[in-house]
Design a protein around this motif. Structure first.
Motif, PDB file in Angstrom:
ATOM      1  N   CYS A 179     -26.697 -77.531  77.133  1.00 17.69           N
ATOM      2  CA  CYS A 179     -25.935 -76.319  76.830  1.00 17.69           C
ATOM      3  C   CYS A 179     -24.698 -76.651  76.006  1.00 17.69           C
ATOM      4  CB  CYS A 179     -25.523 -75.611  78.126  1.00 17.69           C
ATOM      5  SG  CYS A 179     -26.881 -74.960  79.120  1.00 17.69           S
ATOM      6  N   VAL A 180     -23.999 -77.711  76.394  1.00 16.19           N
ATOM      7  CA  VAL A 180     -22.802 -78.134  75.669  1.00 16.19           C
ATOM      8  C   VAL A 180     -23.169 -78.625  74.274  1.00 16.19           C
ATOM      9  CG1 VAL A 180     -20.976 -79.894  75.581  1.00 16.19           C
ATOM     10  CG2 VAL A 180     -21.447 -78.682  77.721  1.00 16.19           C
ATOM     11  N   MET A 195     -33.748 -76.162  81.969  1.00 10.90           N
ATOM     12  CA  MET A 195     -34.174 -76.997  83.094  1.00 10.90           C
ATOM     13  C   MET A 195     -35.644 -77.390  82.999  1.00 10.90           C
ATOM     14  SD  MET A 195     -32.043 -75.476  86.364  1.00 10.90           S
ATOM     15  CE  MET A 195     -32.899 -76.510  87.559  1.00 10.90           C
ATOM     16  N   LYS A 196     -36.488 -76.452  82.611  1.00 13.40           N
ATOM     17  CA  LYS A 196     -37.911 -76.777  82.488  1.00 13.40           C
ATOM     18  C   LYS A 196     -38.125 -77.774  81.357  1.00 13.40           C
ATOM     19  CE  LYS A 196     -42.477 -74.655  82.445  1.00 13.40           C
ATOM     20  NZ  LYS A 196     -43.242 -73.377  82.440  1.00 13.40           N
ATOM     21  N   TYR A 197     -37.364 -77.608  80.294  1.00 14.94           N
ATOM     22  CA  TYR A 197     -37.456 -78.551  79.176  1.00 14.94           C
ATOM     23  C   TYR A 197     -37.034 -79.950  79.625  1.00 14.94           C
ATOM     24  CZ  TYR A 197     -36.369 -80.837  74.738  1.00 14.94           C
ATOM     25  OH  TYR A 197     -36.303 -81.727  73.695  1.00 14.94           O
ATOM     26  N   CYS A 218     -26.096 -69.987  80.088  1.00 10.58           N
ATOM     27  CA  CYS A 218     -26.971 -71.145  79.830  1.00 10.58           C
ATOM     28  C   CYS A 218     -26.985 -72.089  81.024  1.00 10.58           C
ATOM     29  CB  CYS A 218     -26.496 -71.868  78.572  1.00 10.58           C
ATOM     30  SG  CYS A 218     -27.524 -73.287  78.109  1.00 10.58           S
ATOM     31  N   VAL A 219     -25.802 -72.334  81.594  1.00 11.23           N
ATOM     32  CA  VAL A 219     -25.697 -73.235  82.736  1.00 11.23           C
ATOM     33  C   VAL A 219     -26.199 -72.560  84.013  1.00 11.23           C
ATOM     34  CG1 VAL A 219     -24.073 -74.496  84.225  1.00 11.23           C
ATOM     35  CG2 VAL A 219     -23.806 -74.568  81.734  1.00 11.23           C
ATOM     36  N   PRO A 233     -44.381 -73.814  78.007  1.00 12.07           N
ATOM     37  CA  PRO A 233     -43.351 -74.830  77.748  1.00 12.07           C
ATOM     38  C   PRO A 233     -41.965 -74.267  77.959  1.00 12.07           C
ATOM     39  CG  PRO A 233     -44.265 -73.985  75.690  1.00 12.07           C
ATOM     40  CD  PRO A 233     -45.105 -73.422  76.795  1.00 12.07           C
ATOM     41  N   GLY A 234     -41.029 -75.133  78.380  1.00 14.57           N
ATOM     42  CA  GLY A 234     -39.669 -74.682  78.588  1.00 14.57           C
ATOM     43  C   GLY A 234     -38.960 -74.417  77.271  1.00 14.57           C
ATOM     44  N   GLU A 235     -37.932 -73.585  77.333  1.00 18.74           N
ATOM     45  CA  GLU A 235     -37.158 -73.297  76.132  1.00 18.74           C
ATOM     46  C   GLU A 235     -36.488 -74.568  75.627  1.00 18.74           C
ATOM     47  OE1 GLU A 235     -33.404 -70.525  74.631  1.00 18.74           O
ATOM     48  OE2 GLU A 235     -34.524 -69.980  76.444  1.00 18.74           O
TER      49      GLU A 235
END
Length: 227
Positions: free
Chosen positions: A125-126, A180-182, A173-174, A40-42
């Motif tokens: 991220c923001v 992105m996977k999430y 992060c960006v 799973p994505g972060e």
């Protein structure tokens, strides 16, 4: 006459051992890659991000208005222009909590740069860095929305927009696409509008129930959704 002892062919043995090791390493690599692909994505974690839906929450009213948007979607840009101020008023007046769902369905429309996924990642991220900056970031992203079919905004562009709304320190992060996977995973949870056959943007849900865009009242009558 005694038979001559057969010499051990160490060369052949080591070749065989090498082949077996190579096969083992290849099998391990395939398993590792498959595990990585299925992992799973972060997940973005913050008090303003709903764990089970990924919604970025703005406000604390009992009623809930959720919007599912793709930053490459031109209709989403038009929706924000028409309905955004009225939605913000509902939040400010305590009429509804806004749940923003940045999703990705239009990566195909950015010439291979995956702008939809990258921009949704930037939104998370923001939101993790500063809850108060989430809504202004979304608004500014749509103000600077690229045309569909272009390469979209660069990561540097989005970091500049984040800085405009007071958020810095999210470069990794960006740039690394942390969520992105999430984003890809959470996009699959987007509700389907009544009468539609698949996910679309923008999609609006009122207190957990998706409604057809054709059933949306005029922007100045949005409060009627909660009567």
């Amino acid at each position: 006459m005694a038979k001559q002892a057969r010499k051990t062919n160490w060369f052949a043995i080591w070749i065989s051992v090498g082949i077996l090791i190579a096969i083992g390493l290849l099998a391990w690599l395939v398993v590792a890659m498959n595990n990585q692909a299925s992992a799973p994505g972060e997940q973005p974690v913050a008090a303003n991000i709903e764990t089970d839906t990924g919604a970025i929450l703005v406000g604390d009213a009992e009623n809930r208005l959720d919007t599912y948007v793709d930053f490459m979607c031109p209709v989403c840009g038009q929706f924000e222009l028409s309905y955004g101020p009225s939605i913000e008023t509902l939040v400010d007046e305590g009429t509804a909590t806004l749940g923003i769902h940045p999703i990705s369905i239009l990566d195909r429309a950015s010439q291979g740069t995956e702008f939809s996924t990258r921009s949704a990642n930037a939104m998370y991220c923001v939101a993790v860095a500063d809850a108060d900056a989430a809504l202004p970031f979304m608004q500014t992203m749509f103000t600077n929305q690229p045309d569909e079919g272009t390469t979209g905004l660069t990561d540097a562009d989005m970091l500049s927009i984040a800085e405009l709304v007071g958020v810095t320190g999210i470069d990794s992060c960006v740039n690394d696409g942390t969520y992105m996977k999430y984003v890809a995973e959470i996009t699959e949870l987007t509700p389907i509008q009544p009468g539609s056959t698949g996910i679309g943007t923008p999609t609006v849900a009122v207190n957990g129930e998706a409604i057809s865009n054709s059933d949306l009242p005029a922007p100045d009558e949005l409060a009627s959704l909660f009567n």
